[in-house]
Design a protein around this motif. Structure first.
Motif, mmCIF file in Angstrom:
data_model
loop_
_atom_site.group_PDB
_atom_site.id
_atom_site.type_symbol
_atom_site.label_atom_id
_atom_site.label_comp_id
_atom_site.label_asym_id
_atom_site.label_seq_id
_atom_site.Cartn_x
_atom_site.Cartn_y
_atom_site.Cartn_z
ATOM 1 N N PRO A 27 -38.717 39.211 27.716
ATOM 2 C CA PRO A 27 -39.001 40.245 26.719
ATOM 3 C C PRO A 27 -40.467 40.282 26.320
ATOM 4 C CG PRO A 27 -37.946 38.372 25.689
ATOM 5 C CD PRO A 27 -37.961 38.102 27.169
ATOM 6 N N ASP A 28 -40.877 41.421 25.811
ATOM 7 C CA ASP A 28 -42.224 41.602 25.284
ATOM 8 C C ASP A 28 -42.179 41.298 23.787
ATOM 9 O OD1 ASP A 28 -44.750 42.348 24.568
ATOM 10 O OD2 ASP A 28 -44.542 44.459 25.142
ATOM 11 N N SER A 30 -44.423 41.086 21.681
ATOM 12 C CA SER A 30 -45.346 41.841 20.837
ATOM 13 C C SER A 30 -44.634 43.026 20.175
ATOM 14 C CB SER A 30 -46.538 42.340 21.656
ATOM 15 O OG SER A 30 -46.121 43.307 22.603
ATOM 16 N N LYS A 31 -43.505 43.438 20.708
ATOM 17 C CA LYS A 31 -42.756 44.555 20.135
ATOM 18 C C LYS A 31 -41.708 44.110 19.120
ATOM 19 C CE LYS A 31 -43.444 47.478 24.129
ATOM 20 N NZ LYS A 31 -42.840 48.282 25.182
ATOM 21 N N VAL A 32 -41.579 42.804 18.920
ATOM 22 C CA VAL A 32 -40.597 42.289 17.967
ATOM 23 C C VAL A 32 -41.182 42.358 16.564
ATOM 24 C CG1 VAL A 32 -39.254 40.275 17.270
ATOM 25 C CG2 VAL A 32 -39.581 40.772 19.698
ATOM 26 N N ASP A 33 -40.486 43.066 15.691
ATOM 27 C CA ASP A 33 -40.877 43.151 14.287
ATOM 28 C C ASP A 33 -39.614 43.048 13.436
ATOM 29 O OD1 ASP A 33 -39.682 45.614 14.615
ATOM 30 O OD2 ASP A 33 -41.479 46.782 14.214
ATOM 31 N N ASN A 35 -37.834 45.337 12.086
ATOM 32 C CA ASN A 35 -36.813 46.318 12.454
ATOM 33 C C ASN A 35 -35.973 45.829 13.629
ATOM 34 O OD1 ASN A 35 -37.493 48.154 10.463
ATOM 35 N ND2 ASN A 35 -39.037 49.136 11.745
ATOM 36 N N VAL A 36 -36.616 45.205 14.599
ATOM 37 C CA VAL A 36 -35.889 44.675 15.751
ATOM 38 C C VAL A 36 -34.937 43.574 15.298
ATOM 39 C CG1 VAL A 36 -36.139 43.394 17.918
ATOM 40 C CG2 VAL A 36 -37.669 45.297 17.416
ATOM 41 N N ASP A 102 -33.986 52.270 28.137
ATOM 42 C CA ASP A 102 -33.764 52.545 26.721
ATOM 43 C C ASP A 102 -32.933 53.807 26.508
ATOM 44 O OD1 ASP A 102 -35.629 54.418 27.466
ATOM 45 O OD2 ASP A 102 -37.021 54.006 25.834
#
Length: 167
Positions: A27-28, A30-33, A35-36, A102
Motif C-alpha cells: 500500500p501507499d 502516504s494516502k493513509v489519513d 478518513n481511511v 477503485d
C-alpha cells in the motif's frame, strides 16, 4: 472456501495479475489519513456485525462454558482470511483486464466474469459451472447476512413479547 481458493488461483494466473497482488500487499502509506482509518473501522464493524447487535444476540445463545475470547478471535481471523482471499480474487483480475481497482463493489460483477472466461477458456463448461456456483454462494452469503440481522428482531419478539418463532 474451496471455491474461493480455486478462483484466487485462477485470478492470480491471469496475465498481468501480479500487478494486482503488488497493489494489494504494497500500500501507499502516504494516502493513509484519518478518513481511511475511519472507513477501515467502519468496514470492520460492518463485516463483523458489531454495530448491529448480531454478535451480542448470538453470544446470548452460547453456554456459560463457551470461551468468548477464543470465539471472537476465531471470527476475526476467519473474517480477515476471507477478506484477504477476496482481495486476491478481485485485484489481480482487475489489473489483468485493465479495470480501475477503485471501481467499488461493482468489481465483483465486472472482473470475475472475465476471470471465468479467461482462466477457464479451454474448459468453458467448467468456467460456467464455477461461475454459477460462485454467484449462487454469493447470494447465499448475502441471505445469511440478512438472516443474522433478522435474528436480533426475532430474538426480541420471542424472548420479550413471547411470540412464537413460527409466527
Amino acid at each position: 472456501f474451496i471455491l474461493l481458493i480455486v478462483i484466487v488461483i485462477a485470478s492470480c494466473s491471469l496475465p498481468g495479475a501480479m500487478e494486482g497482488v503488488q497493489f494489494l500487499f504494497h500500500p501507499d502509506f502516504s494516502k493513509v489519513d484519518e478518513n481511511v482509518l475511519l472507513e477501515a473501522l467502519g468496514q470492520a464493524f460492518f463485516s463483523l456485525s458489531l454495530g448491529t447487535a448480531c454478535l451480542c444476540t448470538y453470544a446470548s445463545y452460547f453456554s456459560r462454558q463457551t470461551n468468548l475470547l477464543k470465539s471472537a478471535s476465531q471470527i476475526v481471523v476467519i473474517d480477515t482470511l476471507i477478506a484477504v482471499l477476496a482481495g486476491l480474487m478481485i485485484f489481480p483480475a482487475a489489473f489483468s483486464v485493465g479495470i480501475s481497482p477503485d471501481s467499488g463493489p461493482s468489481l465483483i460483477f465486472i472482473t470475475l466474469p472475465n476471470v471465468f472466461n479467461e482462466a477457464f477458456a479451454s474448459m468453458p463448461v467448467l468456467g460456467w459451472i464455477i461461475s454459477l456456483m460462485f454467484y449462487v454462494l454469493l447470494s447465499v452469503a448475502a441471505l445469511t447476512s440478512l438472516m443474522s440481522l433478522h435474528e436480533v428482531n426475532t430474538s426480541f419478539f420471542y424472548e420479550e413479547l413471547k411470540i412464537d418463532r413460527k409466527k
